[in-house]
Design a protein around this motif. Structure first.
Motif, PDB file in Angstrom:
ATOM      1  N   ARG A  11       0.846  -1.193   0.000  1.00 55.72           N
ATOM      2  CA  ARG A  11       0.000   0.000   0.000  1.00 55.72           C
ATOM      3  C   ARG A  11       0.881   1.244   0.000  1.00 55.72           C
ATOM      4  O   ARG A  11       1.929   1.276   0.639  1.00 55.72           O
ATOM      5  N   SER A  12       0.426   2.268  -0.708  1.00 50.38           N
ATOM      6  CA  SER A  12       1.068   3.577  -0.661  1.00 50.38           C
ATOM      7  C   SER A  12       0.346   4.406   0.390  1.00 50.38           C
ATOM      8  O   SER A  12      -0.881   4.400   0.456  1.00 50.38           O
ATOM      9  N   VAL A  13       1.121   5.108   1.197  1.00 53.61           N
ATOM     10  CA  VAL A  13       0.571   6.082   2.137  1.00 53.61           C
ATOM     11  C   VAL A  13       1.248   7.403   1.795  1.00 53.61           C
ATOM     12  O   VAL A  13       2.468   7.515   1.867  1.00 53.61           O
ATOM     13  N   ILE A  14       0.444   8.383   1.376  1.00 50.43           N
ATOM     14  CA  ILE A  14       0.976   9.690   1.000  1.00 50.43           C
ATOM     15  C   ILE A  14       0.489  10.713   2.012  1.00 50.43           C
ATOM     16  O   ILE A  14      -0.712  10.830   2.251  1.00 50.43           O
ATOM     17  N   MET A  15       1.449  11.431   2.605  1.00 56.31           N
ATOM     18  CA  MET A  15       1.135  12.471   3.583  1.00 56.31           C
ATOM     19  C   MET A  15       1.617  13.810   3.042  1.00 56.31           C
ATOM     20  O   MET A  15       2.719  13.897   2.506  1.00 56.31           O
ATOM     21  N   ILE A  16       0.778  14.823   3.177  1.00 53.22           N
ATOM     22  CA  ILE A  16       1.071  16.154   2.663  1.00 53.22           C
ATOM     23  C   ILE A  16       0.899  17.158   3.795  1.00 53.22           C
ATOM     24  O   ILE A  16      -0.069  17.083   4.547  1.00 53.22           O
ATOM     25  N   GLU A  17       1.838  18.070   3.905  1.00 58.20           N
ATOM     26  CA  GLU A  17       1.752  19.118   4.923  1.00 58.20           C
ATOM     27  C   GLU A  17       0.385  19.805   4.805  1.00 58.20           C
ATOM     28  O   GLU A  17       0.040  20.362   3.762  1.00 58.20           O
ATOM     29  N   ALA A  18      -0.403  19.735   5.854  1.00 63.83           N
ATOM     30  CA  ALA A  18      -1.819  20.103   5.805  1.00 63.83           C
ATOM     31  C   ALA A  18      -2.088  21.511   5.277  1.00 63.83           C
ATOM     32  O   ALA A  18      -3.030  21.709   4.517  1.00 63.83           O
ATOM     33  N   LYS A  19      -1.273  22.489   5.639  1.00 67.66           N
ATOM     34  CA  LYS A  19      -1.589  23.856   5.231  1.00 67.66           C
ATOM     35  C   LYS A  19      -1.365  24.098   3.740  1.00 67.66           C
ATOM     36  O   LYS A  19      -1.765  25.130   3.219  1.00 67.66           O
ATOM     37  N   TYR A  20      -0.763  23.142   3.023  1.00 65.80           N
ATOM     38  CA  TYR A  20      -0.542  23.292   1.587  1.00 65.80           C
ATOM     39  C   TYR A  20      -1.373  22.329   0.737  1.00 65.80           C
ATOM     40  O   TYR A  20      -1.316  22.359  -0.478  1.00 65.80           O
ATOM     41  N   ALA A  21      -2.140  21.453   1.363  1.00 65.53           N
ATOM     42  CA  ALA A  21      -2.924  20.475   0.611  1.00 65.53           C
ATOM     43  C   ALA A  21      -4.232  21.104   0.155  1.00 65.53           C
ATOM     44  O   ALA A  21      -5.048  21.519   0.962  1.00 65.53           O
ATOM     45  N   ALA A  22      -4.439  21.169  -1.170  1.00 70.36           N
ATOM     46  CA  ALA A  22      -5.670  21.724  -1.712  1.00 70.36           C
ATOM     47  C   ALA A  22      -6.669  20.617  -2.008  1.00 70.36           C
ATOM     48  O   ALA A  22      -7.862  20.789  -1.834  1.00 70.36           O
ATOM     49  N   SER A  23      -6.187  19.477  -2.485  1.00 74.30           N
ATOM     50  CA  SER A  23      -7.099  18.366  -2.752  1.00 74.30           C
ATOM     51  C   SER A  23      -6.323  17.069  -2.870  1.00 74.30           C
ATOM     52  O   SER A  23      -5.114  17.055  -3.115  1.00 74.30           O
ATOM     53  N   LEU A  24      -7.025  15.976  -2.671  1.00 73.32           N
ATOM     54  CA  LEU A  24      -6.485  14.627  -2.817  1.00 73.32           C
ATOM     55  C   LEU A  24      -7.434  13.858  -3.714  1.00 73.32           C
ATOM     56  O   LEU A  24      -8.641  14.051  -3.661  1.00 73.32           O
ATOM     57  N   ALA A  25      -6.900  12.974  -4.525  1.00 76.11           N
ATOM     58  CA  ALA A  25      -7.752  12.175  -5.410  1.00 76.11           C
ATOM     59  C   ALA A  25      -7.191  10.767  -5.532  1.00 76.11           C
ATOM     60  O   ALA A  25      -5.972  10.578  -5.543  1.00 76.11           O
ATOM     61  N   GLN A  26      -8.078   9.820  -5.618  1.00 78.75           N
ATOM     62  CA  GLN A  26      -7.673   8.433  -5.804  1.00 78.75           C
ATOM     63  C   GLN A  26      -8.640   7.798  -6.789  1.00 78.75           C
ATOM     64  O   GLN A  26      -9.849   7.985  -6.698  1.00 78.75           O
ATOM     65  N   GLY A  27      -8.106   7.046  -7.746  1.00 73.82           N
ATOM     66  CA  GLY A  27      -8.936   6.372  -8.737  1.00 73.82           C
ATOM     67  C   GLY A  27      -9.851   5.346  -8.089  1.00 73.82           C
ATOM     68  O   GLY A  27      -9.660   4.937  -6.945  1.00 73.82           O
ATOM     69  N   ILE A  28     -10.832   4.912  -8.825  1.00 75.68           N
ATOM     70  CA  ILE A  28     -11.832   3.987  -8.301  1.00 75.68           C
ATOM     71  C   ILE A  28     -11.195   2.724  -7.736  1.00 75.68           C
ATOM     72  O   ILE A  28     -11.578   2.231  -6.683  1.00 75.68           O
ATOM     73  N   ASP A  29     -10.200   2.202  -8.414  1.00 81.43           N
ATOM     74  CA  ASP A  29      -9.532   0.992  -7.931  1.00 81.43           C
ATOM     75  C   ASP A  29      -8.288   1.295  -7.118  1.00 81.43           C
ATOM     76  O   ASP A  29      -7.546   0.396  -6.747  1.00 81.43           O
ATOM     77  N   GLY A  30      -8.039   2.561  -6.839  1.00 84.15           N
ATOM     78  CA  GLY A  30      -6.900   2.928  -6.009  1.00 84.15           C
ATOM     79  C   GLY A  30      -5.571   2.922  -6.733  1.00 84.15           C
ATOM     80  O   GLY A  30      -4.528   3.032  -6.121  1.00 84.15           O
ATOM     81  N   GLU A  31      -5.589   2.788  -8.047  1.00 81.86           N
ATOM     82  CA  GLU A  31      -4.330   2.725  -8.788  1.00 81.86           C
ATOM     83  C   GLU A  31      -3.790   4.118  -9.107  1.00 81.86           C
ATOM     84  O   GLU A  31      -2.593   4.303  -9.208  1.00 81.86           O
ATOM     85  N   ALA A  32      -4.660   5.086  -9.312  1.00 77.96           N
ATOM     86  CA  ALA A  32      -4.224   6.448  -9.604  1.00 77.96           C
ATOM     87  C   ALA A  32      -4.390   7.283  -8.345  1.00 77.96           C
ATOM     88  O   ALA A  32      -5.472   7.361  -7.775  1.00 77.96           O
ATOM     89  N   MET A  33      -3.298   7.874  -7.876  1.00 77.76           N
ATOM     90  CA  MET A  33      -3.336   8.710  -6.688  1.00 77.76           C
ATOM     91  C   MET A  33      -2.699  10.040  -7.053  1.00 77.76           C
ATOM     92  O   MET A  33      -1.667  10.080  -7.721  1.00 77.76           O
ATOM     93  N   ASP A  34      -3.307  11.120  -6.637  1.00 79.83           N
ATOM     94  CA  ASP A  34      -2.777  12.423  -6.982  1.00 79.83           C
ATOM     95  C   ASP A  34      -3.143  13.433  -5.898  1.00 79.83           C
ATOM     96  O   ASP A  34      -4.028  13.192  -5.093  1.00 79.83           O
TER      97      ASP A  34
END
Length: 93
Positions: free
Chosen positions: A11-34
């Motif tokens: 599994r990938s776990v991606i963490m982003i500094e909260a004050k700079y995160a505008a949005s998170l997206a993950q594909g239906i099957d979890g293969e595309a993460m952005d």
């Protein structure tokens, strides 16, 4: 952001500094993460030629089962506590 497990159980776990995160997206099957970043809570858009830095950590974990809250909280806590050191290192270069 936590991905679905790969066929091998990773599994990938991606963490982003909260004050700079505008949005998170993950594909239906979890293969595309952005993710989308923005310059911070005081600026909604980038000024022409503006620069900023943020702290992002991408961890790969062997975990066929969904991660527990305790493990996620430990990862997040370690990530948050390292912001200053990461920004200091980035400023050196």
């Amino acid at each position: 952001m936590v991905s679905h497990a790969s066929p091998a159980g990773w599994r990938s776990v991606i963490m982003i500094e909260a004050k700079y995160a505008a949005s998170l997206a993950q594909g239906i099957d979890g293969e595309a993460m952005d993710y989308v970043l923005f310059p911070g809570p005081d600026q909604s858009v980038f000024a022409n030629g503006a620069e900023f830095s943020t702290h992002i950590r991408h961890v790969m974990l062997k975990s066929p089962e969904l991660l527990g809250m305790k493990q996620l909280e430990e990862l997040w806590s370690d990530f948050q506590h390292s912001h200053t050191a990461i920004h200091d290192r980035a400023a050196e270069h």
